[in-house]
Design a protein around this motif. Sequence first.
Motif, PDB file in Angstrom:
ATOM      1  N   LEU A   3     -10.367  -8.140   5.231  1.00 50.71           N
ATOM      2  CA  LEU A   3     -10.518  -7.015   6.147  1.00 50.71           C
ATOM      3  C   LEU A   3      -9.841  -7.376   7.458  1.00 50.71           C
ATOM      4  O   LEU A   3     -10.010  -8.493   7.959  1.00 50.71           O
ATOM      5  N   VAL A  29     -13.211   3.954   0.305  1.00 50.40           N
ATOM      6  CA  VAL A  29     -13.110   3.605   1.724  1.00 50.40           C
ATOM      7  C   VAL A  29     -14.357   4.077   2.470  1.00 50.40           C
ATOM      8  O   VAL A  29     -14.917   3.348   3.288  1.00 50.40           O
ATOM      9  N   VAL A  55      -7.273   4.047   8.090  1.00 52.59           N
ATOM     10  CA  VAL A  55      -7.385   2.915   7.172  1.00 52.59           C
ATOM     11  C   VAL A  55      -6.075   2.722   6.424  1.00 52.59           C
ATOM     12  O   VAL A  55      -5.417   3.687   6.034  1.00 52.59           O
ATOM     13  N   LEU A  57      -4.779   0.479   3.030  1.00 45.36           N
ATOM     14  CA  LEU A  57      -5.155  -0.360   1.895  1.00 45.36           C
ATOM     15  C   LEU A  57      -3.882  -1.033   1.386  1.00 45.36           C
ATOM     16  O   LEU A  57      -2.909  -0.338   1.047  1.00 45.36           O
ATOM     17  N   LEU A  68     -11.230   1.742  -4.000  1.00 45.19           N
ATOM     18  CA  LEU A  68     -10.958   0.365  -3.596  1.00 45.19           C
ATOM     19  C   LEU A  68     -10.617  -0.554  -4.773  1.00 45.19           C
ATOM     20  O   LEU A  68     -10.259  -1.712  -4.558  1.00 45.19           O
ATOM     21  N   VAL A  71      -7.828  -3.346  -4.696  1.00 45.24           N
ATOM     22  CA  VAL A  71      -7.329  -3.524  -3.331  1.00 45.24           C
ATOM     23  C   VAL A  71      -7.640  -4.940  -2.856  1.00 45.24           C
ATOM     24  O   VAL A  71      -8.748  -5.431  -3.025  1.00 45.24           O
ATOM     25  N   GLU A  73      -6.572  -5.919   0.499  1.00 43.96           N
ATOM     26  CA  GLU A  73      -6.701  -5.905   1.957  1.00 43.96           C
ATOM     27  C   GLU A  73      -6.973  -4.490   2.453  1.00 43.96           C
ATOM     28  O   GLU A  73      -6.339  -3.543   2.000  1.00 43.96           O
ATOM     29  N   ALA A  74      -7.896  -4.375   3.382  1.00 42.70           N
ATOM     30  CA  ALA A  74      -8.162  -3.113   4.071  1.00 42.70           C
ATOM     31  C   ALA A  74      -8.036  -3.376   5.567  1.00 42.70           C
ATOM     32  O   ALA A  74      -8.555  -4.370   6.073  1.00 42.70           O
TER      33      ALA A  74
END
Length: 83
Positions: A3, A29, A55, A57, A68, A71, A73-74
């Motif tokens: 994150l 999300v 956001v 992603l 998500l 995924v 990285e956010a």
Amino acid sequence: MQLRYFAWVRERIGLDAETVDLPGGIATVADLLDWLASRDEGYASAFAEREIIRVALDQEHAEHDAPLAGVREAAFFPPMTGG
């Protein structure tokens, strides 16, 4: 999941990045934002107005209903202004 936090989101949380293991039930999300806001006062302040948070992603803009799954990285950004 990695994150990353930017601008006043980072300032309110006190971190620029962290790695977390998401609890079960975090599928979108929006779910992630809700979970983050529940973690402590800093996160609650950063995500108090979730609807304005942008956001990305895996470095691609995403809506709050984006899944998500897969995924890595956010990244979270407040609205930006400037010229």
